[in-house]
Write an enzyme that holds these catalytic residues in place. Structure first.
Site, PDB file in Angstrom:
ATOM      1  N   ASN A   1      58.911 -35.977  21.527  1.00  0.00           N
ATOM      2  CA  ASN A   1      60.349 -36.083  21.256  1.00  0.00           C
ATOM      3  C   ASN A   1      60.917 -37.152  22.194  1.00  0.00           C
ATOM      4  OD1 ASN A   1      63.098 -35.721  20.941  1.00  0.00           O
ATOM      5  ND2 ASN A   1      63.145 -33.724  21.990  1.00  0.00           N
TER       6      ASN A   1
ATOM      7  N   LYS B   1      63.837 -38.392  22.341  1.00  0.00           N
ATOM      8  CA  LYS B   1      65.267 -38.238  22.669  1.00  0.00           C
ATOM      9  C   LYS B   1      65.965 -39.597  22.512  1.00  0.00           C
ATOM     10  CE  LYS B   1      63.958 -34.357  25.493  1.00  0.00           C
ATOM     11  NZ  LYS B   1      64.282 -33.445  26.560  1.00  0.00           N
TER      12      LYS B   1
ATOM     13  N   HIS C   1      67.272 -28.293  18.851  1.00  0.00           N
ATOM     14  CA  HIS C   1      66.842 -28.594  20.218  1.00  0.00           C
ATOM     15  C   HIS C   1      67.925 -28.128  21.200  1.00  0.00           C
ATOM     16  CE1 HIS C   1      65.816 -30.768  23.853  1.00  0.00           C
ATOM     17  NE2 HIS C   1      64.580 -30.800  23.379  1.00  0.00           N
TER      18      HIS C   1
ATOM     19  N   GLU D   1      69.241 -29.433  23.646  1.00  0.00           N
ATOM     20  CA  GLU D   1      70.288 -30.431  23.951  1.00  0.00           C
ATOM     21  C   GLU D   1      71.301 -30.498  22.812  1.00  0.00           C
ATOM     22  OE1 GLU D   1      67.520 -33.574  24.824  1.00  0.00           O
ATOM     23  OE2 GLU D   1      66.898 -32.436  26.587  1.00  0.00           O
TER      24      GLU D   1
ATOM     25  N   GLU E   1      61.095 -23.562  23.962  1.00  0.00           N
ATOM     26  CA  GLU E   1      61.360 -24.449  25.093  1.00  0.00           C
ATOM     27  C   GLU E   1      62.379 -23.796  26.030  1.00  0.00           C
ATOM     28  OE1 GLU E   1      60.609 -28.806  23.907  1.00  0.00           O
ATOM     29  OE2 GLU E   1      62.563 -28.270  23.127  1.00  0.00           O
TER      30      GLU E   1
ATOM     31  N   GLY F   1      62.804 -31.214  31.250  1.00  0.00           N
ATOM     32  CA  GLY F   1      63.165 -32.377  32.048  1.00  0.00           C
ATOM     33  C   GLY F   1      63.363 -32.064  33.523  1.00  0.00           C
TER      34      GLY F   1
ATOM     35  N   SER G   1      58.630 -29.828  30.320  1.00  0.00           N
ATOM     36  CA  SER G   1      57.836 -30.421  31.410  1.00  0.00           C
ATOM     37  C   SER G   1      56.332 -30.296  31.208  1.00  0.00           C
ATOM     38  CB  SER G   1      58.261 -29.845  32.765  1.00  0.00           C
ATOM     39  OG  SER G   1      59.618 -30.173  33.040  1.00  0.00           O
TER      40      SER G   1
HETATM   41  P1  PGA Z   1      60.428 -32.569  28.683  1.00  0.00           P
HETATM   42  O1  PGA Z   1      61.257 -32.301  27.330  1.00  0.00           O
HETATM   43  O2  PGA Z   1      58.968 -32.601  28.283  1.00  0.00           O
HETATM   44  O3  PGA Z   1      60.922 -33.894  29.186  1.00  0.00           O
HETATM   45  O4  PGA Z   1      60.723 -31.432  29.606  1.00  0.00           O
HETATM   46  C1  PGA Z   1      60.790 -31.426  26.336  1.00  0.00           C
HETATM   47  C2  PGA Z   1      61.799 -31.349  25.199  1.00  0.00           C
HETATM   48  O5  PGA Z   1      63.005 -31.324  25.468  1.00  0.00           O
HETATM   49  O6  PGA Z   1      61.413 -31.310  24.017  1.00  0.00           O
END
Ligand code: PGA
Length: 249
Positions: free
Chosen positions: A9, A11, A94, A96, A166, A172, A212
């Site tokens: 992903n 983003k 997601h 976010e 997640e 992140g 992560s």
């Molecule tokens: P990350 O993001 O691997 O940077 O923690 C995962 C995601 O939000 O899908």
């Protein structure tokens, strides 16, 4: 049996030139046969990515879409538009999107319906915040997110559904759920699907872990019985680290 999947992903990263650099490198890679590899570039790179990867075993996913098929929704992108550029997979819900764009369960249920009506595959994201986990509400929260957004679909529709668990506190942040925490929640999600549908569906759906995931922790997480792969943010932006994760099963 269910598929192993690694989905990147991106983003809001990678303009067209950066996308092209990534693709040049990605196309040199050898992909394992037992892993479905997916990348989710931003909208502006989808068409180019689809054309560029035509001959390669990589699925292109969108990071979001609107719940309506068309109309006066300035700035939005529909399922039909995605399909017209070769994209039949979409990430929905997601964290976010939930946190910054106010996407809630009933909106996500609409998006799920629109994706399925348009014969798309969806990656439905769920996950608790740190406060939920500290208050030990994480299981009920996950149950609620699935009940509100996904558990209305037909049995047949599950063919086109992937779940991504997640935990928001791990996205992140460099902090991952321990392999045991991931396994515990994935097992619980499968139990809920079994209770709401049946064992066949519960066993067949791929459940990805996200938050992560890096080259050095992927194998341990993917080694858990109910973890079928990962939704990868930061570590999917470089081909080298992404491929290490793809090869971590
Ligand atoms: P990350 O993001 O691997 O940077 O923690 C995962 C995601 O939000 O899908």
């Amino acid at each position: 049996m269910r598929k192993n999947i690694v989905a990147g992903n991106w983003k809001m990263n990678n303009d067209l030139a950066e996308t092209e650099m990534f693709l040049v490198d990605l196309k040199k890679q050898v992909f394992p046969e037992d892993v479905a590899v997916m990348v989710a570039p931003p909208f502006t790179s989808l068409h180019h990515t689809f054309n560029s990867l035509r001959e390669h075993p990589v699925t292109i996913a969108a990071q979001n879409m609107h719940q309506s098929n068309e109309g006066a929704f300035t700035g939005e992108v529909s399922a039909k538009m995605l399909k017209s550029v070769g994209v039949s997979t979409v990430i929905l819900g997601h964290s976010e999107r939930r946190a910054f764009f106010n996407e809630d369960g009933s909106l996500l249920a609409e998006k799920v319906n629109t994706a399925l009506e348009n014969k798309m595959t969806l990656i439905f994201c769920i996950g608790e915040e740190l406060a939920d986990r500290k208050a030990e509400n994480h299981f009920s929260l996950i149950n609620r997110q699935l009940s509100e957004g996904l558990f209305h679909i037909s049995e047949a529709a599950w063919e086109n559904v992937i779940i991504a668990y997640e935990p928001v506190w791990a996205i992140g942040t460099g902090e991952t759920a321990s392999p045991e925490q991931a396994q515990e929640m994935h097992q619980y999600i499968r139990k809920l699907i079994n209770e709401n549908y049946n064992e066949t569906i519960a066993k067949k759906v791929s459940i990805l872990y996200g938050g992560s995931v890096k080259p050095d922790n992927a194998a341990e997480i993917f080694g858990q019985a109910d973890v079928d792969g990962g939704l990868i943010g930061g570590a999917s932006l470089k081909v080298a680290s992404f491929m290490k994760i793809v090869n971590a099963f």
